[in-house]
Every structure is written in structure tokens, then in C-alpha cells.
Design an enzyme around this catalytic site. Structure first.
Site, mmCIF file in Angstrom:
data_model
loop_
_atom_site.group_PDB
_atom_site.id
_atom_site.type_symbol
_atom_site.label_atom_id
_atom_site.label_comp_id
_atom_site.label_asym_id
_atom_site.label_seq_id
_atom_site.Cartn_x
_atom_site.Cartn_y
_atom_site.Cartn_z
ATOM 1 N N GLU A 1 -1.979 -1.276 -3.587
ATOM 2 C CA GLU A 1 -3.106 -0.576 -2.980
ATOM 3 C C GLU A 1 -2.831 0.923 -2.990
ATOM 4 O O GLU A 1 -1.723 1.358 -2.663
ATOM 5 C CB GLU A 1 -3.310 -1.052 -1.541
ATOM 6 C CG GLU A 1 -3.669 -2.524 -1.431
ATOM 7 C CD GLU A 1 -3.844 -2.975 -0.002
ATOM 8 O OE1 GLU A 1 -4.518 -4.001 0.213
ATOM 9 O OE2 GLU A 1 -3.302 -2.311 0.918
ATOM 10 N N HIS B 1 0.850 -1.193 0.000
ATOM 11 C CA HIS B 1 0.000 0.000 0.000
ATOM 12 C C HIS B 1 0.882 1.237 0.000
ATOM 13 O O HIS B 1 1.569 1.523 0.981
ATOM 14 C CB HIS B 1 -0.899 -0.020 1.241
ATOM 15 C CG HIS B 1 -1.873 1.118 1.308
ATOM 16 N ND1 HIS B 1 -2.784 1.247 2.345
ATOM 17 C CD2 HIS B 1 -2.098 2.177 0.499
ATOM 18 C CE1 HIS B 1 -3.517 2.328 2.152
ATOM 19 N NE2 HIS B 1 -3.105 2.925 1.038
ATOM 20 N N HIS C 1 -8.136 -8.117 5.608
ATOM 21 C CA HIS C 1 -8.010 -7.111 6.666
ATOM 22 C C HIS C 1 -8.275 -7.745 8.032
ATOM 23 O O HIS C 1 -9.355 -8.265 8.296
ATOM 24 C CB HIS C 1 -8.941 -5.916 6.484
ATOM 25 C CG HIS C 1 -8.485 -4.724 7.282
ATOM 26 N ND1 HIS C 1 -7.435 -3.919 6.888
ATOM 27 C CD2 HIS C 1 -8.889 -4.230 8.479
ATOM 28 C CE1 HIS C 1 -7.243 -2.967 7.784
ATOM 29 N NE2 HIS C 1 -8.099 -3.137 8.766
#
Length: 258
Positions: free
Chosen positions: A79, A52, A200
Site C-alpha cells: 500500500e 503500507h 479496513h
């Protein structure tokens, strides 16, 4: 499917290397190297490498993304937020997948799914911009039918269902409700022809139930693997997570899951 495996696995594992970079950055050193971690994860059975690039660059930085992209033998899942800067970087680097996520500077980690329905035109434009340069788009969303339909209408071929509320449930009843939402989300996505991933907050003792859900193609997991690697070693931490996931899926396919 991992580059290093000769047959498809029951479910894929995307290893998130963000918190290898967190450990590096907290002391301003050059180690541990997230690039080394990514390549070792591939050898240990990872099917993709997720990272990310946040606007505040709190862990992964631009150089990590650019250095890693040509080295991967599996897939890069980048991400990023739906901003001009991040979309331009993604179009330049051209990862295999770009997962669009919500982002708040004050959050410790991503707190919920992208509100595709509420920001539909911006998300649709982002999907087109990325698709035009050959990047497959994924949208990180809550397991909500409205958001899933909006993702499909925006042109995203992939969704990643947010499992944070399941992972952080305070009791079994709450966790069961969140699990049922995820199952319904998987079914809704599959009916629309979407590839459905999830992730997550998943770790070694809560991933089994999610991995068992038929229709989930890939789970993206990072913090738990980095944490377990302190005690088990990086390669073992990746292999153990992959083995747990595959065992749960195989058991489900043979009628052993709830």
C-alpha cells in the site's frame, strides 16, 4: 490462494503486518520483526501479505519492504500513496500488487477511500507507471459507483472497498446501510470485470457479514489480528480469522447468510 494450500479457498485473507512494525518502532527496537510475522502468517494460511509504506514511515520502513519481497511465497500487497517517491519505490521493488491509498500525516489510520474521480489524471498515470513494470494495481476506494467507474477507467484491474464506515457504525441501522453500500459496490465492480477486495476496521465479530458477500475475493485485515495475537498467539490469530472468513463464505454459498 495460499502457497501452502493445495486447493483454492472460498475467500482469501491478506494479513497486514503494519502494526507488528508499530510495536517495534514505539520503543525503537529490532523486535518484533514484521518479516518473521509475515512468513509465519503465510504458514498459518495467509494468502497475501499487506504492508503500507507511509510517507512518514511510522510503522513499515523501506528496509522492511525490500527485505520481505524476495522471501514471500504468496503475494506482497504494497500500500502506498500516489506520490513520485512512493511510486518510484513500488516500481523498484515490484510487489505483486500495489494498492494506492489516500494519506494524511495527521491521521491515525487511513480515514477514507482514494478520490479517484477527483484526481483522475494522477491516478491514471500512476496505474500506467506501475502496470508498465508488471505490478498489478489496486485502488482503495469507498463503495461508491462514481469512484468504482473512475477506477475502472483509470486502468486499475483491482479495487479494494473501504469497510471502515461499516466497521465503525454506531448502531445496527447504520451498519446495515453501510453493508448495503458495500454489496452494491461489489456488484458494480464485478459488472465492470474488476477483482473486488475489501478491508479496513474488520475484526473477529464483524467480518462474517462482509466475508459472506459473494464477489469479494480477498479481505485485508491487520490490527485485529495483531491485537488478538497477544492472547491467542500469532499463528492461531491468523488461522482463526481465516477460518471465520471461510466459514462465513461457505455458509453463504449454501444459503445460510442473510
Amino acid at each position: 490462494m495460499s502457497f501452502f494450500l493445495t486447493t483454492p479457498t472460498a475467500i482469501d485473507l491478506g494479513v497486514n503486518i503494519d502494526h507488528v512494525a508499530t510495536l517495534r518502532n514505539v520503543r525503537g527496537t529490532t523486535y518484533p520483526d514484521p518479516i518473521r510475522a509475515a512468513l509465519a502468517a503465510e504458514e498459518a494460511g495467509a494468502d497475501a501479505i499487506t504492508l503500507h509504506l507511509r510517507e512518514d514511515r511510522r510503522h513499515i520502513v523501506d528496509a522492511d519492504v525490500r527485505k520481505l519481497r524476495p522471501l514471500l511465497k504468496t503475494r506482497m500487497n504494497l500500500e502506498c500513496a500516489v506520490t513520485t517517491e512512493m511510486l518510484d519505490i513500488a516500481c523498484e521493488v515490484r510487489p505483486h500488487d500495489a494498492c494506492l491509498v489516500p494519506e494524511k500525516r495527521e491521521e491515525l489510520t487511513t480515514e477514507g477511500g482514494l478520490d479517484v474521480a477527483g484526481h483522475f489524471e494522477a491516478v491514471r498515470a500512476a496505474c500506467k507507471q506501475l502496470a508498465d513494470v508488471g505490478v498489478r494495481v489496486s485502488l482503495f476506494i469507498d463503495p461508491d459507483e462514481t469512484q468504482i467507474r473512475a477506477a475502472h477507467e483509470a486502468g486499475a484491474p483491482v479495487i479494494e472497498l473501504h469497510t471502515g464506515r461499516y466497521a465503525e457504525a454506531h448502531d445496527e441501522a447504520e451498519q446495515q446501510r453501510e453493508y448495503e453500500r458495500i454489496v452494491a459496490g461489489v456488484q458494480a465492480g464485478a459488472q465492470l470485470g474488476l477483482k473486488v477486495n475489501a478491508g479496513h476496521g474488520l475484526h473477529y465479530t464483524n467480518v462474517q457479514q462482509i466475508a459472506a458477500i459473494d464477489g469479494i475475493v480477498e479481505l485485508n485485515i491487520g490490527h485485529a489480528i495483531v491485537a488478538h495475537a497477544i492472547f491467542a498467539g500469532w499463528d492461531n490469530a491468523v488461522r482463526e480469522m481465516k477460518a471465520i472468513m471461510v466459514a462465513a463464505r461457505v455458509a453463504a454459498l449454501h444459503g445460510g447468510a442473510r
